[in-house]
Enzyme design. Structure first.
Site, short mmCIF file in Angstrom:
data_model
loop_
_atom_site.label_atom_id
_atom_site.label_comp_id
_atom_site.label_asym_id
_atom_site.label_seq_id
_atom_site.Cartn_x
_atom_site.Cartn_y
_atom_site.Cartn_z
CG ASP A 212 7.97 -4.82 -2.10
OD1 ASP A 212 8.01 -5.29 -3.26
OD2 ASP A 212 7.41 -3.75 -1.84
CG ASN B 241 -3.33 -5.43 2.40
OD1 ASN B 241 -2.44 -6.17 2.00
ND2 ASN B 241 -3.34 -4.15 2.04
CB VAL C 14 9.93 -0.92 6.91
CG1 VAL C 14 10.86 0.09 7.56
CG2 VAL C 14 9.18 -1.70 7.99
CG ASN C 15 8.30 1.19 1.32
OD1 ASN C 15 7.40 1.86 1.80
ND2 ASN C 15 8.08 0.29 0.38
CB THR D 83 -2.85 0.17 1.31
OG1 THR D 83 -2.65 -1.10 0.69
CG2 THR D 83 -1.51 0.87 1.43
CE LYS E 99 3.08 1.42 1.55
NZ LYS E 99 4.14 0.69 0.84
CE LYS F 114 1.25 -2.80 1.58
NZ LYS F 114 2.04 -3.26 0.41
CE LYS G 211 4.68 -4.20 -4.40
NZ LYS G 211 5.15 -2.86 -3.99
#
Length: 317
Positions: free
Chosen positions: A182, A76, A134-135, A78, A102, A100, A206
């Site tokens: 994540d 993707n 969204v973190n 970013t 943010k 993706k 990751k």
């Protein structure tokens, strides 16, 4: 380990756009018999968490990676927390079928996020796929409102919309949009709790924060959930470990978040691991001494950080 740390070279590469508050990506490289490995934990990580990043670097430098089952990886584009016009241009130029985006950047409004996603949908067209990251920036009620507002744009999934497993599990009961975990994987003492808690439909893996390619493959197998492989915004040396992970997975249902070299102003290799036509090649990155010298910084703080992390290596593995 001492021999590896003696080879350590440190770098600092500015970002093109601030990304989660990071304006300069810093890290270190080590060289071993299998090639180069990257050790680049973020500043807020303590020695115990850094040990996983060090284990990934040691694996790359000394053991190499499992045999790939594919030679290229769909990726993707970013989209940082930029304005809608810049978001549109980034996506249009990338040539990827997936973006993706943010959201929930501190200091920005929900309306900014909605406008950014709308611009990305326009750039991708109706057939493109959009995922938001969204973190952990929303609580459950905020997440429900925003997912409802963004649903008309056709979200593939929402990545870490809330911070805790309990919140993710609650949100998942109230939305039809798939939830991806994540931070709940990469910063957890036990990454497998995500599935036990019913907190996610998808796991984002990751290589570096999970202790390397083999460790991440083991987590993927144990979770039993669909996997998205993503980067931690590394140089090409670190990205190569992510590509090796994606290449070794038996099934790769989702495009990967590995096309992040475009976020950096430079690289440590003469042939950056960059995407073309929405695909990333699977290959190692060879450090170019002149390119590295352009970004090189004092290695002593990184040697000290790696030595502190090394004390936790058995636990990381």
């Amino acid at each position: 380990m001492r021999e590896l740390l003696d080879t350590l070279r440190a770098f600092a590469i500015p970002m093109r756009t601030p990304f989660r508050g990071v304006t300069v990506r810093t890290g270190a490289l080590i060289e071993g018999p299998a090639g180069w490995g990257e050790f680049s934990p973020f500043p807020e990580y303590g020695p115990r968490e850094c040990a996983r990043w060090l284990a990934c670097a040691v694996e790359a430098a000394t053991a190499g990676w499992p045999e790939p089952v594919r030679d290229s990886i769909p990726v993707n584009v970013t989209v940082p927390a930029v304005g809608p016009a810049q978001a549109h241009d980034l996506v249009a130029a990338a040539g990827c079928r997936t973006a993706k985006v943010k959201v929930a950047q501190r200091g920005q409004r929900d309306a900014d996020d909605i406008a950014r996603v709308e611009a990305v949908r326009d750039a991708l067209g109706p057939a493109g796929r959009i995922r938001i990251d969204v973190n952990g920036g929303w609580d459950v009620s905020h997440a429900r409102r925003m997912l409802a507002a963004l649903a008309p744009f056709g979200l593939e999934y929402a990545e870490q919309p809330c911070a805790t497993l309990d919140e993710l599990a609650e949100l998942r009961r109230h939305t039809d949009i798939p939830i991806a975990a994540d931070e709940s994987i990469r910063r957890a003492e036990d990454p497998l709790r995500v599935r036990a808690a019913g907190a996610a439909d998808i796991v984002v893996l990751k290589a570096a924060p999970l202790g390397g390619v083999r460790a991440a493959l083991a987590i993927a197998a144990a979770c039993g959930l669909p996997v998205v492989v993503s980067s931690a915004v590394e140089s090409s040396v670190g990205l190569a470990a992510g590509a090796a992970l994606a290449a070794a997975l038996p099934e790769l249902r989702y495009d990967c978040g590995l096309a992040t070299m475009s976020l950096l102003t430079g690289d440590v290799t003469a042939q950056p691991l960059a995407a073309a036509g929405g695909e990333l090649p699977v290959r190692r990155a060879v450090v170019d001494q002149e390119r590295l010298a352009a970004w090189e910084t004092d290695p002593r703080p990184w040697r000290e950080r790696a030595a502190a992390a090394a004390r936790y290596l058995p636990a990381a593995s």
